[in-house]
Design an enzyme around this catalytic site. Structure first.
Site, PDB file in Angstrom:
ATOM      1  N   CYS A  32       2.371  61.621  56.436  1.00 28.84           N
ATOM      2  CA  CYS A  32       1.025  61.228  56.028  1.00 28.84           C
ATOM      3  C   CYS A  32       0.608  62.137  54.867  1.00 28.84           C
ATOM      4  O   CYS A  32       0.532  63.350  55.010  1.00 28.84           O
ATOM      5  CB  CYS A  32       0.095  61.379  57.227  1.00 28.84           C
ATOM      6  N   CYS A  75     -12.834  63.964  49.318  1.00 26.60           N
ATOM      7  CA  CYS A  75     -12.995  62.526  49.120  1.00 26.60           C
ATOM      8  C   CYS A  75     -14.432  62.284  48.687  1.00 26.60           C
ATOM      9  O   CYS A  75     -15.341  62.989  49.134  1.00 26.60           O
ATOM     10  CB  CYS A  75     -12.704  61.766  50.409  1.00 26.60           C
ATOM     11  N   CYS A  87     -17.480  58.212  54.085  1.00 25.62           N
ATOM     12  CA  CYS A  87     -17.454  57.447  55.335  1.00 25.62           C
ATOM     13  C   CYS A  87     -17.996  58.368  56.429  1.00 25.62           C
ATOM     14  O   CYS A  87     -17.598  59.528  56.532  1.00 25.62           O
ATOM     15  CB  CYS A  87     -16.036  56.992  55.670  1.00 25.62           C
ATOM     16  N   CYS A  91     -15.588  60.362  59.120  1.00 18.94           N
ATOM     17  CA  CYS A  91     -14.365  61.013  58.661  1.00 18.94           C
ATOM     18  C   CYS A  91     -14.647  62.466  58.286  1.00 18.94           C
ATOM     19  O   CYS A  91     -15.596  62.748  57.553  1.00 18.94           O
ATOM     20  CB  CYS A  91     -13.804  60.269  57.451  1.00 18.94           C
TER      21      CYS A  91
HETATM   22  N1  SAH Z   1      -9.240  56.891  52.236  1.00 20.20           N
HETATM   23  C1  SAH Z   1      -8.249  56.068  52.871  1.00 20.20           C
HETATM   24  C2  SAH Z   1      -7.305  56.879  53.778  1.00 20.20           C
HETATM   25  C3  SAH Z   1      -8.042  57.507  54.939  1.00 20.20           C
HETATM   26  S1  SAH Z   1      -7.300  58.027  56.420  1.00 20.20           S
HETATM   27  C4  SAH Z   1      -8.947  55.000  53.688  1.00 20.20           C
HETATM   28  O1  SAH Z   1     -10.146  55.063  53.829  1.00 20.20           O
HETATM   29  O2  SAH Z   1      -8.282  54.083  54.167  1.00 20.20           O
HETATM   30  C5  SAH Z   1      -6.658  56.752  57.311  1.00 20.20           C
HETATM   31  C6  SAH Z   1      -7.545  56.088  58.366  1.00 20.20           C
HETATM   32  O3  SAH Z   1      -8.172  56.984  59.301  1.00 20.20           O
HETATM   33  C7  SAH Z   1      -8.656  55.310  57.709  1.00 20.20           C
HETATM   34  O4  SAH Z   1      -8.681  54.021  58.247  1.00 20.20           O
HETATM   35  C8  SAH Z   1      -9.881  56.085  58.118  1.00 20.20           C
HETATM   36  O5  SAH Z   1     -11.018  55.275  58.076  1.00 20.20           O
HETATM   37  C9  SAH Z   1      -9.501  56.538  59.516  1.00 20.20           C
HETATM   38  N2  SAH Z   1     -10.329  57.642  60.011  1.00 20.20           N
HETATM   39  C10 SAH Z   1     -11.113  58.480  59.312  1.00 20.20           C
HETATM   40  N3  SAH Z   1     -11.743  59.343  60.133  1.00 20.20           N
HETATM   41  C11 SAH Z   1     -11.326  59.063  61.382  1.00 20.20           C
HETATM   42  C12 SAH Z   1     -11.596  59.633  62.668  1.00 20.20           C
HETATM   43  N4  SAH Z   1     -12.385  60.689  62.798  1.00 20.20           N
HETATM   44  N5  SAH Z   1     -10.969  59.098  63.735  1.00 20.20           N
HETATM   45  C13 SAH Z   1     -10.127  58.069  63.590  1.00 20.20           C
HETATM   46  N6  SAH Z   1      -9.835  57.485  62.424  1.00 20.20           N
HETATM   47  C14 SAH Z   1     -10.426  57.970  61.321  1.00 20.20           C
END
Ligand code: SAH
Length: 371
Positions: free
Chosen positions: A108, A115, A119, A122
């Site tokens: 990964c 970022c 969101c 996250c």
């Molecule tokens: N910026 C990219 C990659 C992010 S990480 C994106 O948004 O897709 C990969 C996944 O983990 C994304 O779907 C993200 O929304 C999710 N994610 C982020 N925070 C999380 C959390 N605390 N628990 C579970 N999944 C999470």
């Protein structure tokens, strides 16, 4: 270029490397030879590239380097997951995670320091944003992990899949991410099949279209909610690119790239997006295009207001999707004992957006209200 004035060869994909060798007055096949040393034998010392001829080796040592990121810290989880904290410039650091499974090994990879998308669930978002990573810093994560794991492309492949799911929004760093993905997929690079390289995005519609013009990697899209009203509270970029437009872009992607697949990520948060009604609405959305759903149990981090859905609720949610003919799997939580699970990657971000200060203030206010 690095601070030493040398060209970091990890910044160049095959095309770029050939152009670099042409500038040196060398034949293109020299670039191919060097690529094999870098990515197949994981060599970064020109002196050991013995089929190159002494004068070329000396020349390369003067003008170029193979400069992977520094390992600041690394940690193994009891479940075999391994996490690296890699130093960038200044005080910045990013995280890379290796997740071994019986039939595959997934790396990964991060694409930005922090970022900018905010969101709400996250942990990377709480740290704000500093800058995009260079191609060398992205492919360098694979290189560091490959060397640690003894990965040999085409033979002993410890890394069988790469997911751009670490820190950052990969489509906000388009050119460097595409060049790094070229190196992941190139036979002279890590030699992974396109479908084994996955780009995860929060849903930047114009960049999804742009991506379909250049690669056919697997696409993962962070959906997390079946309605615009709810999604906008979780993934704020939804206000700019609402669900209808996002799904249409995904549909165009698979139509243009029939070998590629689209997966929708849906992080399940207690009482937020995990009601059976949400599942039924999601089923209706999924009828629009061939796709899969990956359910992710929410991974908590300090200061978050969300909680993970209960296991029975997650199971019911999956069953509703499956019974309606939607392929849905639950992502097993890996490496959470070392904070390496989805959404827990933090690295070290010298925030330029003041977002981290706002988050700390909010946390402080919430804790004083609670007290
Ligand atoms: N910026 C990219 C990659 C992010 S990480 C994106 O948004 O897709 C990969 C996944 O983990 C994304 O779907 C993200 O929304 C999710 N994610 C982020 N925070 C999380 C959390 N605390 N628990 C579970 N999944 C999470």
């Amino acid at each position: 270029m690095t601070t030493t004035g040398k060209t970091n060869l990890l910044d160049l994909d095959r095309q770029g490397l050939r152009a670099f060798f042409a500038q040196l007055g060398e034949k293109p096949y020299r670039a191919d030879q060097v690529m094999k040393w870098i990515y197949h034998r994981l060599e970064n010392d020109f002196e050991r590239m013995t089929d190159l001829g002494k004068s070329l080796r000396n020349r390369l040592a003067e003008v170029a380097c193979v400069g992977p990121p520094n390992i600041l810290h690394e940690k193994g989880s009891t479940d075999g997951t391994h996490k690296w904290l890699l130093g960038m410039d200044g005080g910045n650091a990013i995280e890379t995670v290796y997740i071994p499974e019986p039939t595959r090994g997934t790396l990964c990879v991060s694409s930005q320091v922090g970022c900018a998308l905010n969101c709400t669930f996250c942990s990377t978002a709480t740290q704000g944003f500093n800058r995009n990573l260079s191609t060398a810093e992205i492919i360098g994560q694979v290189w560091v992990a490959a060397r640690h794991l003894g990965n040999v492309p085409h033979q002993q492949r410890r890394i069988t899949n790469v997911v751009m799911m670490g820190m950052g929004e990969p489509l906000m760093n388009f050119d460097s991410v595409v060049a790094a993905m070229n190196l992941m997929r190139d036979d002279l690079g890590f030699g992974l099949a396109s479908k084994r390289v996955t780009l995860s995005t929060s849903g930047l519609v114009p960049q999804i279209d742009k991506l379909s013009e250049v690669v056919d990697v697997s696409l993962a899209v962070s959906l997390h909610a079946p309605t615009d009203e709810l999604r906008s509270t979780l993934v704020p970029i939804n206000r700019k690119y609402p669900i209808d437009e996002l799904l249409a872009a995904c549909k165009r992607y698979v139509e243009l790239r029939p070998r590629a697949s689209v997966t929708f990520e849906y992080t399940l948060m207690k009482g937020i997006n995990d009601h059976p009604d949400h599942a039924r609405k999601l089923v209706r959305l999924m009828r629009r295009l061939p796709s899969k759903v990956n359910l992710i149990p929410f991974n908590p981090f300090p200061g978050t207001r969300y909680e993970r859905s209960d296991p029975e609720v997650i199971e019911d949610f999956r069953r509703i999707l499956n019974n309606a003919g939607v392929i849905a799997t639950v992502r097993r939580t890996r490496g959470d004992d070392i904070d390496a699970a989805c959404g827990q990657l933090k690295g070290q971000v010298l925030d330029r957006t003041r977002r981290s200060a706002t988050f700390r203030k909010q946390m402080h206010e919430e804790s004083t209200h609670a007290a």
